[in-house]
Write an enzyme that holds these catalytic residues in place. Structure first.
Site, PDB file in Angstrom:
ATOM      1  N   LYS A 128       0.862  -1.189   0.000  1.00  0.00           N
ATOM      2  CA  LYS A 128       0.000   0.000   0.000  1.00  0.00           C
ATOM      3  C   LYS A 128       0.892   1.231   0.000  1.00  0.00           C
ATOM      4  CE  LYS A 128      -0.089   2.179   3.422  1.00  0.00           C
ATOM      5  NZ  LYS A 128       0.008   2.919   4.702  1.00  0.00           N
ATOM      6  N   ASP A 143      -5.402   0.692   8.511  1.00  0.00           N
ATOM      7  CA  ASP A 143      -5.160   0.552   7.068  1.00  0.00           C
ATOM      8  C   ASP A 143      -5.775  -0.713   6.474  1.00  0.00           C
ATOM      9  OD1 ASP A 143      -3.792   2.866   6.546  1.00  0.00           O
ATOM     10  OD2 ASP A 143      -1.808   2.003   6.912  1.00  0.00           O
TER      11      ASP A 143
HETATM   12  O1  C5P Z   1      -4.271   1.068  13.489  1.00  0.00           O
HETATM   13  P1  C5P Z   1      -2.797   0.806  13.439  1.00  0.00           P
HETATM   14  O2  C5P Z   1      -2.396  -0.386  14.234  1.00  0.00           O
HETATM   15  O3  C5P Z   1      -2.261   0.816  12.061  1.00  0.00           O
HETATM   16  O4  C5P Z   1      -2.140   2.085  14.151  1.00  0.00           O
HETATM   17  C1  C5P Z   1      -0.965   2.028  14.888  1.00  0.00           C
HETATM   18  C2  C5P Z   1      -0.864   3.253  15.790  1.00  0.00           C
HETATM   19  O5  C5P Z   1      -0.627   4.417  14.994  1.00  0.00           O
HETATM   20  C3  C5P Z   1      -2.103   3.580  16.590  1.00  0.00           C
HETATM   21  O6  C5P Z   1      -2.135   2.894  17.813  1.00  0.00           O
HETATM   22  C4  C5P Z   1      -1.975   5.072  16.795  1.00  0.00           C
HETATM   23  O7  C5P Z   1      -1.063   5.346  17.838  1.00  0.00           O
HETATM   24  C5  C5P Z   1      -1.319   5.543  15.516  1.00  0.00           C
HETATM   25  N1  C5P Z   1      -2.299   6.002  14.517  1.00  0.00           N
HETATM   26  C6  C5P Z   1      -2.897   7.245  14.666  1.00  0.00           C
HETATM   27  N2  C5P Z   1      -3.801   7.689  13.731  1.00  0.00           N
HETATM   28  C7  C5P Z   1      -4.096   6.927  12.666  1.00  0.00           C
HETATM   29  C8  C5P Z   1      -3.484   5.663  12.487  1.00  0.00           C
HETATM   30  C9  C5P Z   1      -2.589   5.233  13.439  1.00  0.00           C
HETATM   31  O8  C5P Z   1      -2.635   7.965  15.629  1.00  0.00           O
HETATM   32  N3  C5P Z   1      -4.956   7.390  11.760  1.00  0.00           N
END
Ligand code: C5P
Length: 303
Positions: free
Chosen positions: A17, A150
């Site tokens: 991605k 994602d």
């Molecule tokens: O959802 P994912 O595991 O990909 O996200 C990892 C971390 O990145 C989240 O726990 C958060 O701290 C941060 N994040 C965020 N805003 C987003 C995506 C991720 O703050 N839109």
């Protein structure tokens, strides 16, 4: 496998991605960041083979398998996705054995784990069929978002505008395949650490969303490149502060002949260089690989 029952397995690809634009528009009260992003997918990625088994199991091979060696299999997003589905529709899905060929760098801003989780969902639906329920798509979207911000966009696997934290997705029709080079300078980057460096308080607004209007459905490569050049990745600066080699990588790509646009993807460290001709991207990838044998370099098409 029972006698008389043919062995079944499905092979699914998990394309990288790439965020061609990533604008952080606010921090939500719960701490997550609101985005406005343009996401495309490469014709390179991980590969997964799923087959029904007595119990959930995961085997990892490939050039980046080592990076996951310390992650207990139960913590791997791949097994988590398979188990979530089986728990969401008990009796419909059964345990699977998953062989994951890890070809993409890990913690690299190109959605590796999310792409793999989305591929597991796709593979399980192919193996066992779709549950017969009117709200199955909505439940799948919710489940995907719980696995990671994602994962829903990776489930689409085609060019999309993504807003919110990843729950608002609009597929883009007419997006032209873009010749590209993906480069990872070999440092894993922590997504929460990069977001934290933005220093936004919960509830605080941030920058503007994607420039309006987006290119029309009949726009060509040059119009898309021109529009993308007016966009940004707001995580570039904090990621460079976290891992300065990303800055060196961006500068190296900007100096490539015939390059049209250079940008970091996601929270890094993978950077993307865009071209208007495939042979230019292939030549650039070859030159980069020779000059930086320790970097992961691949020419690809984004779409
Ligand atoms: O959802 P994912 O595991 O990909 O996200 C990892 C971390 O990145 C989240 O726990 C958060 O701290 C941060 N994040 C965020 N805003 C987003 C995506 C991720 O703050 N839109």
């Amino acid at each position: 496998m029972n006698a008389g029952q043919p062995p079944r397995s499905v092979t699914v690809s998990a394309p990288a991605k790439v965020n061609l634009a990533l604008h952080v528009t606010a921090r939500r009260p719960d701490g997550y960041h609101e985005l406005d992003s343009l996401v495309a997918f490469a014709d390179v990625g991980d590969r997964l083979v799923l087959e029904p088994a007595a119990a959930f199991a995961l085997e990892i091979s490939g050039p980046f398998a080592g990076a996951l060696a310390d992650v207990p299999p139960d913590d791997n997003l791949v097994l988590k996705a398979a188990r979530y589905l089986a728990e969401a529709w008990p009796g419909h899905f059964s345990p699977v054995r998953i062989r994951l060929e890890k070809r993409l760098p890990v913690a690299a801003g190109i959605g590796g784990g999310s792409a793999d989780a989305a591929a597991v969902i796709t593979g399980m639906l192919r193996l066992f069929g779709r549950p017969e329920e009117s709200d199955v798509d909505e439940r799948l979207r919710t489940l995907a978002l719980e696995l990671g911000a994602d994962v829903p966009v990776c489930l689409q696997g085609r060019p999309c505008r993504m807003q919110g934290i990843g729950e608002r997705i609009v597929p883009l029709s007419g997006f032209p395949p873009l010749p590209a080079v993906l480069v990872n300078p070999g440092v894993p980057v922590s997504t929460p650490a990069v977001f934290a460096r933005l220093g936004l308080a919960p509830g605080q607004p941030a920058g503007s969303g994607l420039p309006q209007p987006l290119p029309s459905t009949d726009a060509g490569t040059m119009q898309w490149l021109e529009w993308l050049s007016t966009c940004r990745n707001d995580l570039e600066e904090p990621a460079v502060a976290e891992a300065p080699v990303i800055g060196a990588c961006l500068r190296t790509l900007t100096a490539l002949p015939a390059v049209r646009l250079v940008r970091m993807s996601g929270s890094g460290a993978t950077c993307v260089a865009l071209f208007d001709q495939m042979d230019a991207s292939e030549e650039a990838a070859q030159a980069l690989a020779e000059k930086h044998p320790d970097w992961w370099v691949t020419a690809c098409r984004l779409g």
